[in-house]
Scaffold this active site. Sequence first.
Site, PDB file in Angstrom:
ATOM      1  N   GLY A 134      84.117  61.850  52.695  1.00 16.69           N
ATOM      2  CA  GLY A 134      85.517  62.279  52.791  1.00 16.69           C
ATOM      3  C   GLY A 134      85.692  63.250  53.941  1.00 16.69           C
ATOM      4  O   GLY A 134      84.858  64.138  54.141  1.00 16.69           O
ATOM      5  N   ARG A 143      82.670  55.966  53.859  1.00 10.59           N
ATOM      6  CA  ARG A 143      81.645  56.061  52.806  1.00 10.59           C
ATOM      7  C   ARG A 143      80.862  54.761  52.914  1.00 10.59           C
ATOM      8  O   ARG A 143      81.395  53.696  52.615  1.00 10.59           O
ATOM      9  CB  ARG A 143      82.297  56.193  51.428  1.00 10.59           C
ATOM     10  CG  ARG A 143      83.173  57.449  51.279  1.00 10.59           C
ATOM     11  CD  ARG A 143      83.574  57.654  49.831  1.00 10.59           C
ATOM     12  NE  ARG A 143      84.661  58.606  49.696  1.00 10.59           N
ATOM     13  CZ  ARG A 143      84.509  59.930  49.666  1.00 10.59           C
ATOM     14  NH1 ARG A 143      83.320  60.466  49.799  1.00 10.59           N
ATOM     15  NH2 ARG A 143      85.558  60.728  49.512  1.00 10.59           N
ATOM     16  N   ASP A 187      77.527  65.998  49.946  1.00  9.30           N
ATOM     17  CA  ASP A 187      76.335  65.640  49.176  1.00  9.30           C
ATOM     18  C   ASP A 187      75.822  64.214  49.439  1.00  9.30           C
ATOM     19  O   ASP A 187      74.639  64.013  49.737  1.00  9.30           O
ATOM     20  CB  ASP A 187      76.704  65.812  47.691  1.00  9.30           C
ATOM     21  CG  ASP A 187      75.504  65.693  46.795  1.00  9.30           C
ATOM     22  OD1 ASP A 187      74.560  66.469  46.996  1.00  9.30           O
ATOM     23  OD2 ASP A 187      75.508  64.814  45.911  1.00  9.30           O
ATOM     24  N   THR A 234      82.832  69.579  53.191  1.00  8.16           N
ATOM     25  CA  THR A 234      83.544  68.880  52.112  1.00  8.16           C
ATOM     26  C   THR A 234      84.527  69.849  51.486  1.00  8.16           C
ATOM     27  O   THR A 234      84.181  71.019  51.276  1.00  8.16           O
ATOM     28  CB  THR A 234      82.587  68.343  51.025  1.00  8.16           C
ATOM     29  OG1 THR A 234      83.362  68.035  49.848  1.00  8.16           O
ATOM     30  CG2 THR A 234      81.488  69.309  50.631  1.00  8.16           C
ATOM     31  N   ASP A 291      85.283  69.976  48.588  1.00  7.58           N
ATOM     32  CA  ASP A 291      84.909  70.196  47.185  1.00  7.58           C
ATOM     33  C   ASP A 291      84.070  71.456  46.912  1.00  7.58           C
ATOM     34  O   ASP A 291      83.951  71.861  45.756  1.00  7.58           O
ATOM     35  CB  ASP A 291      84.131  68.991  46.646  1.00  7.58           C
ATOM     36  CG  ASP A 291      85.031  67.790  46.403  1.00  7.58           C
ATOM     37  OD1 ASP A 291      86.265  67.967  46.432  1.00  7.58           O
ATOM     38  OD2 ASP A 291      84.508  66.685  46.189  1.00  7.58           O
ATOM     39  N   ASP A 348      80.951  71.717  46.641  1.00  7.61           N
ATOM     40  CA  ASP A 348      80.054  71.354  45.538  1.00  7.61           C
ATOM     41  C   ASP A 348      78.581  71.236  45.949  1.00  7.61           C
ATOM     42  O   ASP A 348      77.831  70.481  45.338  1.00  7.61           O
ATOM     43  CB  ASP A 348      80.525  70.041  44.883  1.00  7.61           C
ATOM     44  CG  ASP A 348      80.570  68.878  45.855  1.00  7.61           C
ATOM     45  OD1 ASP A 348      80.453  69.117  47.071  1.00  7.61           O
ATOM     46  OD2 ASP A 348      80.716  67.733  45.400  1.00  7.61           O
ATOM     47  N   ARG A 368      86.692  65.064  42.057  1.00  9.08           N
ATOM     48  CA  ARG A 368      86.347  64.035  41.082  1.00  9.08           C
ATOM     49  C   ARG A 368      85.253  64.516  40.138  1.00  9.08           C
ATOM     50  O   ARG A 368      85.268  64.272  38.962  1.00  9.08           O
ATOM     51  CB  ARG A 368      85.882  62.779  41.822  1.00  9.08           C
ATOM     52  CG  ARG A 368      86.326  61.540  41.126  1.00  9.08           C
ATOM     53  CD  ARG A 368      86.258  60.245  41.901  1.00  9.08           C
ATOM     54  NE  ARG A 368      85.655  60.223  43.193  1.00  9.08           N
ATOM     55  CZ  ARG A 368      86.126  59.515  44.213  1.00  9.08           C
ATOM     56  NH1 ARG A 368      87.235  58.820  44.077  1.00  9.08           N
ATOM     57  NH2 ARG A 368      85.492  59.484  45.371  1.00  9.08           N
TER      58      ARG A 368
HETATM   59  O1  F6P Z   1      85.874  64.457  49.883  1.00  7.72           O
HETATM   60  C1  F6P Z   1      85.918  64.898  48.594  1.00  7.72           C
HETATM   61  C2  F6P Z   1      87.063  64.247  47.875  1.00  7.72           C
HETATM   62  O2  F6P Z   1      88.292  64.582  48.478  1.00  7.72           O
HETATM   63  C3  F6P Z   1      87.116  64.583  46.392  1.00  7.72           C
HETATM   64  O3  F6P Z   1      87.743  65.802  46.103  1.00  7.72           O
HETATM   65  C4  F6P Z   1      87.866  63.399  45.849  1.00  7.72           C
HETATM   66  O4  F6P Z   1      87.552  63.220  44.517  1.00  7.72           O
HETATM   67  C5  F6P Z   1      87.375  62.273  46.713  1.00  7.72           C
HETATM   68  O5  F6P Z   1      86.934  62.846  47.915  1.00  7.72           O
HETATM   69  C6  F6P Z   1      88.395  61.210  47.014  1.00  7.72           C
HETATM   70  O6  F6P Z   1      87.796  60.216  47.768  1.00  7.72           O
HETATM   71  P1  F6P Z   1      88.578  59.045  48.504  1.00  7.72           P
HETATM   72  O7  F6P Z   1      89.277  59.651  49.688  1.00  7.72           O
HETATM   73  O8  F6P Z   1      87.517  58.107  48.918  1.00  7.72           O
HETATM   74  O9  F6P Z   1      89.543  58.488  47.528  1.00  7.72           O
END
Ligand code: F6P
Length: 323
Positions: free
Chosen positions: A14, A75, A106, A128, A130, A132, A174
């Site tokens: 992300g 991803r 991560d 990120t 997050d 995390d 998430r």
């Molecule tokens: O990059 C982290 C994040 O934004 C999380 O907070 C979220 O759950 C996820 O990515 C969403 O991913 P995507 O953009 O692939 O829907």
Amino acid sequence: MESIKKVGVLTSGGDAPGMNAAIRAVVRSAVYNNIQVIGIKRGYEGLLSGEIVELGPRSVSDIVHRGGTFLLTARCQEMMNDEGVERAYKICKVLSLDALIVIGGDGSFHGAQKLSQLGTNVICIPATIDLDLDCTEYTIGFDTAINTGMEAINKIRDTSSSHERCSLVEVMGRHAGHIALWCSITGGAEEVLIPEMNTVNTETIIQQIFANRSKGKTHNLIVVAEGVGNTTQMAKTIENITGIETRATILGHLQRGGSPTALDRMHASMMGYTAIETLMQKRKNRVVIFKNGKYEDIDINEALECKKEYDNKLYEIIKMLAI
Ligand code: F6P
């Protein structure tokens, strides 16, 4: 280890505000030290399909203040299997990379770790929204994301109070509740729900909503982390049982965009610089971290050993400040 002549840089997973500032710092610090830099488009996907661009100081002009990542990101499913990692390793060799700099979170770091086991020298920069990652006290993008969340909550609070409603605000995360906890404390929420807490007890939430009403509160702000799920349904349930008008707002990807805050630009610039410094000091397979007010680098295996826990104290403080 021989001296570093050429590095590749990619952004993966992300996107996060500040990634561009990190790329800029990597490129300029590298060129300053006579290291050639190539940019790899679309993260590991671009590495596997050979999408590369030569980068120099002017290629990263005018991006320090921009959200997203000009190198694009993805991803990459192929990096989840051994064949994909093997192919990525061989491509790094074909490109004569002395190191691959991975800017991401991560999942991206786990890809880098597998590459390091085959022999690619990797340097990771934590980015990120997050927050995390256990190894570092900061991940690029978090500050911008929580400021966006906080500003949205401010606005929702105005209308929520005017209508004496209950408002559920869903923020990103998430698997991790750090964004939700910070948005709650800075937005003055009454309640916060995070995925780490496993169960959501609607009855307790409703009891609290009634208690808040009798204390004279004109609104009930509940921050819900994305990973808890069913925010819209939860709002309907609360409204049906309490009779209090309840609205759900999903902030979603709004939190991943926008011009990075000063804090994000600072961390991104320092971490990008530190990545090249680490290479200049001939260290291999490292993660750049921010700890106790300092930028350092640690071994990638050590960095990925532990999962970051949520801060329960923060949760207790949110509840205490909501009386
Ligand atoms: O990059 C982290 C994040 O934004 C999380 O907070 C979220 O759950 C996820 O990515 C969403 O991913 P995507 O953009 O692939 O829907």
